[in-house]
Design an enzyme around this catalytic site. Structure first.
Site, mmCIF file in Angstrom:
data_model
loop_
_atom_site.group_PDB
_atom_site.id
_atom_site.type_symbol
_atom_site.label_atom_id
_atom_site.label_comp_id
_atom_site.label_asym_id
_atom_site.label_seq_id
_atom_site.Cartn_x
_atom_site.Cartn_y
_atom_site.Cartn_z
ATOM 1 N N SER A 248 0.527 -1.112 -0.003
ATOM 2 C CA SER A 248 0.117 0.032 -0.068
ATOM 3 C C SER A 248 0.878 1.239 -0.009
ATOM 4 C CB SER A 248 -0.832 0.041 1.504
ATOM 5 O OG SER A 248 -0.140 -0.203 2.451
ATOM 6 N N GLU B 107 -9.048 -9.559 4.504
ATOM 7 C CA GLU B 107 -9.365 -8.026 4.351
ATOM 8 C C GLU B 107 -10.847 -8.100 3.656
ATOM 9 O OE1 GLU B 107 -6.403 -5.967 1.963
ATOM 10 O OE2 GLU B 107 -7.825 -4.328 1.872
ATOM 11 N N GLU C 214 -0.346 -12.310 -0.877
ATOM 12 C CA GLU C 214 -1.757 -12.613 -1.146
ATOM 13 C C GLU C 214 -2.065 -13.777 -1.760
ATOM 14 O OE1 GLU C 214 -3.362 -8.936 -2.907
ATOM 15 O OE2 GLU C 214 -2.453 -7.760 -1.587
HETATM 16 O O1 KIV Z 1 -0.426 -3.321 1.845
HETATM 17 C C1 KIV Z 1 -1.229 -3.251 3.011
HETATM 18 O O2 KIV Z 1 -1.378 -1.795 3.542
HETATM 19 C C2 KIV Z 1 -2.077 -4.196 3.408
HETATM 20 C C3 KIV Z 1 -2.960 -4.111 4.461
HETATM 21 C C4 KIV Z 1 -4.179 -3.344 3.861
HETATM 22 C C5 KIV Z 1 -3.333 -5.291 5.263
HETATM 23 O O3 KIV Z 1 -1.772 -5.301 2.847
#
Ligand code: KIV
Length: 299
Positions: A81, A217, A151
């Protein structure tokens, strides 16, 4: 720090009962005692076994990592993120492994106590378990992190096995997986109704393969509870209700730095955007008026 000042370690009867507003059915849960040294995977496992909770926040830079680490946040996630919270991309997909390593190094150097976990970015693990091992080795060796997050559902069980065999701890990420947002048709809750069993099956397959933790999530709270009951490893939720062992938020969401509409699962604990704008505006005014720098700032 003297031994008298050290907080009580996990698992030595140090947990104290406190009201837990998010607990299902108004139950209370004991608060999680902070371990005296580095938070390890076995501390998270103890939290699951003892029914305590822990917190994870994203971090991408030195100062945020220091503040969260000193606050006692148990796990710091160098999330992909960073793509949309630091680098200005619209999704998490464009961030590269090299960029993830740069952010990981900054966070790992700053964190004295937290367990540091980094995301395997899109394109760095899907081709084969060998590709996943090679990318993860770089995250641990160059990014200095302690574990990786990946993921994907049951299809990635072999990849988890390969990572675990290489000595790399893996946090599984299921439910809504942002790297697949185009395949999933956008940001949508996963695991509703009959689809709940699929999420549980994914969790079980990944935990059986050796994942030390399962992050979910955007799944309904009942689905998250079913997952938590089905696996013996700790679970972490983001938009998954109060029934998981841990919770995670993106720090700029948690602290109110990001503007615009927030997801339903976000709670803002501060308004950093306003505080920063006020500080920048006061600085601008003083520079323009000649008030800054004053004599006390001048050599
Ligand atoms: O990359 C991220 O911040 C995440 C969170 C949303 C768990 O995977």
């Amino acid at each position: 720090m003297t031994s008298a000042e050290l907080p009580a370690p996990y698992g030595e009867g140090a947990a104290s009962s406190s009201p837990s507003p998010g607990a299902p059915n108004g139950q209370t849960r004991p608060s999680t005692p902070t371990p005296p040294g580095r938070v390890r995977i076995h501390h998270l496992q103890q939290a699951k076994e003892q029914g305590t909770r822990f917190a994870m926040l994203t971090a991408y830079d030195q100062y945020a990592a220091q503040v969260f680490d000193e606050t006692g946040i148990e796990v710091l996630l160098v999330g992909d993120s960073a793509a949309n919270n630091v680098l200005g991309h619209a999704t998490t997909l464009p961030i590269t492994l090299d960029e993830m390593i740069l952010f990981s190094r900054a966070v790992s150097r700053a964190a004295r106590r937290a367990l540091v976990v980094a995301d395997l970015p899109f394109g760095s693990y899907e081709v084969s378990p060998q590709q996943a091992v090679e990318s993860s080795v770089r995250l641990l060796k160059e990014g200095l992190v302690h574990a990786v997050k990946m993921e994907g559902g049951a299809d990635y069980a072999d990849t988890v096995r390969a990572l675990v065999r290489a000595g790399i701890p893996v946090m599984a990420h299921i439910g809504f997986t942002p790297q697949s947002e185009h395949a999933l048709g956008g940001y949508r809750v996963q695991g509703r109704g009959e689809a709940s069993q699929r999420v549980v099956d994914d969790a079980v397959a990944l935990a059986d393969a050796g994942a030390f933790c399962v992050l979910m999530e955007m799944v309904p709270a009942e689905t998250a509870l079913a997952v938590d009951a089905a696996v013996s490893v700790p679970t972490i939720g983001i938009g998954a209700g109060p029934g998981t062992t841990g919770q995670v938020l993106v720090w700029q969401d948690m602290a109110g730095l990001r503007g615009g509409r927030q997801a339903k699962f976000v709670k803002q604990y501060a308004d950093l955007r306003t505080a920063l704008a006020e500080a920048a505006s006061a600085y601008l005014d003083e520079v323009r008026s000649g008030t800054f720098p004053g004599p006390e700032h001048t050599f």
